[in-house]
Design a protein around this motif. Structure first.
Motif, PDB file in Angstrom:
ATOM      1  N   ARG A 283       0.585  -1.259   0.157  1.00  0.00           N
ATOM      2  CA  ARG A 283       0.056   0.194   0.290  1.00  0.00           C
ATOM      3  C   ARG A 283       0.786   0.916   0.120  1.00  0.00           C
ATOM      4  O   ARG A 283       0.568   1.960  -0.781  1.00  0.00           O
ATOM      5  N   GLN A 284       2.086   1.214   0.679  1.00  0.00           N
ATOM      6  CA  GLN A 284       3.090   2.383   1.023  1.00  0.00           C
ATOM      7  C   GLN A 284       3.910   2.438  -0.517  1.00  0.00           C
ATOM      8  O   GLN A 284       3.232   3.963  -0.793  1.00  0.00           O
ATOM      9  N   LEU A 285       4.007   1.579  -0.995  1.00  0.00           N
ATOM     10  CA  LEU A 285       4.616   1.748  -2.574  1.00  0.00           C
ATOM     11  C   LEU A 285       3.685   2.399  -3.150  1.00  0.00           C
ATOM     12  O   LEU A 285       3.856   2.872  -3.747  1.00  0.00           O
ATOM     13  N   ALA A 286       2.193   1.831  -3.723  1.00  0.00           N
ATOM     14  CA  ALA A 286       1.242   2.393  -4.499  1.00  0.00           C
ATOM     15  C   ALA A 286       0.924   3.839  -4.063  1.00  0.00           C
ATOM     16  O   ALA A 286       1.461   4.609  -5.152  1.00  0.00           O
ATOM     17  N   GLU A 287       1.479   4.101  -2.775  1.00  0.00           N
ATOM     18  CA  GLU A 287       1.139   6.043  -2.370  1.00  0.00           C
ATOM     19  C   GLU A 287       2.340   6.859  -3.011  1.00  0.00           C
ATOM     20  O   GLU A 287       2.272   7.313  -3.841  1.00  0.00           O
ATOM     21  N   TRP A 288       3.394   5.762  -3.760  1.00  0.00           N
ATOM     22  CA  TRP A 288       4.630   6.727  -3.455  1.00  0.00           C
ATOM     23  C   TRP A 288       4.535   6.871  -5.018  1.00  0.00           C
ATOM     24  O   TRP A 288       5.814   6.602  -5.681  1.00  0.00           O
ATOM     25  N   ASP A 289       3.769   5.895  -5.955  1.00  0.00           N
ATOM     26  CA  ASP A 289       4.064   5.589  -7.238  1.00  0.00           C
ATOM     27  C   ASP A 289       5.490   4.705  -7.231  1.00  0.00           C
ATOM     28  O   ASP A 289       5.834   4.965  -8.215  1.00  0.00           O
ATOM     29  N   LEU A 290       5.821   3.928  -6.414  1.00  0.00           N
ATOM     30  CA  LEU A 290       6.083   2.781  -6.927  1.00  0.00           C
ATOM     31  C   LEU A 290       5.657   1.000  -5.938  1.00  0.00           C
ATOM     32  O   LEU A 290       6.829  -0.202  -6.162  1.00  0.00           O
ATOM     33  N   ALA A 291       4.585   1.492  -6.691  1.00  0.00           N
ATOM     34  CA  ALA A 291       4.258  -0.047  -7.256  1.00  0.00           C
ATOM     35  C   ALA A 291       4.662  -1.320  -7.811  1.00  0.00           C
ATOM     36  O   ALA A 291       4.604  -2.822  -7.691  1.00  0.00           O
ATOM     37  N   ASP A 292       5.904  -1.005  -8.716  1.00  0.00           N
ATOM     38  CA  ASP A 292       6.152  -1.539  -9.717  1.00  0.00           C
ATOM     39  C   ASP A 292       7.217  -2.099  -8.859  1.00  0.00           C
ATOM     40  O   ASP A 292       7.640  -3.810  -9.679  1.00  0.00           O
ATOM     41  N   LEU A 293       7.587  -2.088  -7.923  1.00  0.00           N
ATOM     42  CA  LEU A 293       9.172  -3.361  -6.786  1.00  0.00           C
ATOM     43  C   LEU A 293       8.542  -3.556  -5.481  1.00  0.00           C
ATOM     44  O   LEU A 293       9.180  -4.139  -5.029  1.00  0.00           O
ATOM     45  N   ALA A 294       6.842  -3.159  -5.920  1.00  0.00           N
ATOM     46  CA  ALA A 294       6.675  -4.523  -4.467  1.00  0.00           C
ATOM     47  C   ALA A 294       6.504  -6.006  -4.770  1.00  0.00           C
ATOM     48  O   ALA A 294       6.725  -6.407  -3.611  1.00  0.00           O
TER      49      ALA A 294
END
Length: 140
Positions: A31-42
Protein backbone atom coordinates in the motif's frame (compact mmCIF):
# COMPACT_ATOMS: atom_id res chain seq x y z
CA UNK A 1 26.87 -6.57 3.36
CA UNK A 2 27.78 -3.42 5.24
CA UNK A 3 27.78 -2.77 8.99
CA UNK A 4 27.25 0.83 10.09
CA UNK A 5 25.88 2.80 13.00
CA UNK A 6 22.55 4.53 12.52
CA UNK A 7 22.33 8.13 13.81
CA UNK A 8 18.53 8.14 13.67
CA UNK A 9 15.56 5.97 14.46
CA UNK A 10 12.90 6.27 11.75
CA UNK A 11 9.24 5.67 12.40
CA UNK A 12 8.47 2.01 12.88
CA UNK A 13 5.43 -0.16 12.74
CA UNK A 14 5.58 -3.12 15.11
CA UNK A 15 4.37 -6.44 13.74
CA UNK A 16 3.94 -9.80 15.45
CA UNK A 17 6.95 -12.06 14.82
CA UNK A 18 4.65 -14.61 13.17
CA UNK A 19 3.75 -15.61 9.61
CA UNK A 20 0.56 -13.52 9.94
CA UNK A 21 2.64 -10.50 11.03
CA UNK A 22 4.87 -10.95 7.99
CA UNK A 23 1.79 -11.14 5.76
CA UNK A 24 0.31 -7.98 7.27
CA UNK A 25 3.61 -6.09 6.96
CA UNK A 26 3.94 -7.09 3.31
CA UNK A 27 0.47 -5.77 2.51
CA UNK A 28 1.25 -2.54 4.35
CA UNK A 29 4.43 -2.20 2.28
CA UNK A 30 2.48 -2.74 -0.95
CA UNK A 31 0.00 0.00 0.00
CA UNK A 32 2.83 2.41 0.86
CA UNK A 33 4.65 1.72 -2.40
CA UNK A 34 1.43 2.38 -4.34
CA UNK A 35 1.05 5.74 -2.55
CA UNK A 36 4.62 6.65 -3.55
CA UNK A 37 4.06 5.55 -7.20
CA UNK A 38 6.51 2.69 -6.66
CA UNK A 39 4.04 -0.17 -7.03
CA UNK A 40 6.29 -1.81 -9.62
CA UNK A 41 8.79 -2.50 -6.81
CA UNK A 42 6.19 -4.39 -4.74
CA UNK A 43 7.08 -7.94 -5.85
CA UNK A 44 10.79 -7.53 -5.13
CA UNK A 45 10.40 -5.34 -2.04
CA UNK A 46 7.72 -7.64 -0.67
CA UNK A 47 9.95 -10.67 -1.02
CA UNK A 48 12.88 -8.84 0.59
CA UNK A 49 10.69 -7.73 3.50
CA UNK A 50 9.35 -11.27 3.91
CA UNK A 51 12.85 -12.76 4.04
CA UNK A 52 14.18 -10.15 6.49
CA UNK A 53 11.18 -10.43 8.82
CA UNK A 54 11.22 -14.23 8.72
CA UNK A 55 14.93 -14.23 9.51
CA UNK A 56 14.37 -11.84 12.42
CA UNK A 57 11.49 -13.94 13.77
CA UNK A 58 13.51 -17.17 13.58
CA UNK A 59 16.85 -15.91 14.84
CA UNK A 60 16.68 -12.48 16.45
CA UNK A 61 13.38 -11.69 18.13
CA UNK A 62 12.94 -12.50 21.79
CA UNK A 63 9.79 -14.46 22.67
CA UNK A 64 6.80 -12.18 22.99
CA UNK A 65 8.55 -9.26 21.26
CA UNK A 66 7.40 -7.74 18.00
CA UNK A 67 9.45 -6.98 14.92
CA UNK A 68 9.80 -3.32 13.94
CA UNK A 69 9.64 -2.34 10.29
CA UNK A 70 10.50 1.02 8.73
CA UNK A 71 9.92 1.81 5.07
CA UNK A 72 11.72 4.87 3.73
CA UNK A 73 11.60 6.33 0.22
CA UNK A 74 14.99 6.73 -1.45
CA UNK A 75 16.01 8.11 -4.84
CA UNK A 76 14.79 5.48 -7.27
CA UNK A 77 13.38 3.10 -4.71
CA UNK A 78 12.79 2.23 -1.09
CA UNK A 79 14.83 1.30 1.99
CA UNK A 80 13.37 -1.50 4.09
CA UNK A 81 14.52 -1.76 7.70
CA UNK A 82 13.71 -4.63 10.04
CA UNK A 83 14.45 -3.92 13.70
CA UNK A 84 15.02 -6.88 16.01
CA UNK A 85 16.07 -7.49 19.61
CA UNK A 86 19.51 -9.10 19.16
CA UNK A 87 22.62 -6.88 19.09
CA UNK A 88 25.01 -7.08 16.14
CA UNK A 89 27.75 -8.60 18.33
CA UNK A 90 25.40 -11.41 19.36
CA UNK A 91 24.16 -12.34 15.91
CA UNK A 92 24.80 -10.42 12.72
CA UNK A 93 23.04 -12.21 9.88
CA UNK A 94 25.17 -13.63 7.10
CA UNK A 95 24.22 -15.43 3.90
CA UNK A 96 24.89 -19.16 3.88
CA UNK A 97 25.68 -21.64 1.16
CA UNK A 98 22.57 -23.77 1.65
CA UNK A 99 21.99 -26.46 -0.95
CA UNK A 100 19.18 -25.80 -3.41
CA UNK A 101 17.28 -28.74 -1.93
CA UNK A 102 17.28 -27.21 1.58
CA UNK A 103 13.99 -25.84 2.88
CA UNK A 104 15.76 -23.08 4.84
CA UNK A 105 18.95 -21.07 4.74
CA UNK A 106 18.80 -19.24 1.43
CA UNK A 107 16.88 -16.10 2.50
CA UNK A 108 19.81 -13.70 2.85
CA UNK A 109 21.39 -15.03 -0.34
CA UNK A 110 18.13 -14.17 -2.07
CA UNK A 111 18.04 -10.71 -0.44
CA UNK A 112 21.62 -10.13 -1.59
CA UNK A 113 20.74 -11.03 -5.17
CA UNK A 114 17.47 -9.06 -5.29
CA UNK A 115 19.10 -5.92 -3.91
CA UNK A 116 22.32 -6.28 -5.94
CA UNK A 117 24.32 -6.45 -2.69
CA UNK A 118 22.66 -3.32 -1.25
CA UNK A 119 21.84 -4.54 2.24
CA UNK A 120 23.49 -4.58 5.61
CA UNK A 121 23.30 -4.46 9.37
CA UNK A 122 23.18 -1.32 11.49
CA UNK A 123 23.55 -0.90 15.24
CA UNK A 124 20.85 1.11 16.93
CA UNK A 125 20.43 2.85 20.25
CA UNK A 126 19.27 0.41 22.87
CA UNK A 127 19.00 -3.32 22.38
CA UNK A 128 18.92 -4.88 18.96
CA UNK A 129 19.96 -4.04 15.45
CA UNK A 130 18.53 -3.02 12.10
CA UNK A 131 18.86 -5.21 9.04
CA UNK A 132 18.24 -3.00 6.01
CA UNK A 133 17.96 -3.48 2.26
CA UNK A 134 17.55 -1.15 -0.72
CA UNK A 135 15.12 -2.05 -3.46
CA UNK A 136 15.59 0.17 -6.47
CA UNK A 137 14.68 0.38 -10.12
CA UNK A 138 17.40 -1.12 -12.32
CA UNK A 139 18.21 2.30 -13.82
CA UNK A 140 18.54 3.94 -10.36
Amino acid sequence: MATTTSPYLPAQILWPATPRGVHQARHSLERQLAEWDLADLAPTAGLVLTELMTNAAQHATAPGRRTGVSILPTPGGVRIEVHDSVNVEEGAPTPTDAPTTAERGRGLTLVDALTTHQWGVTDRDGPGKIVWALCTHPAA
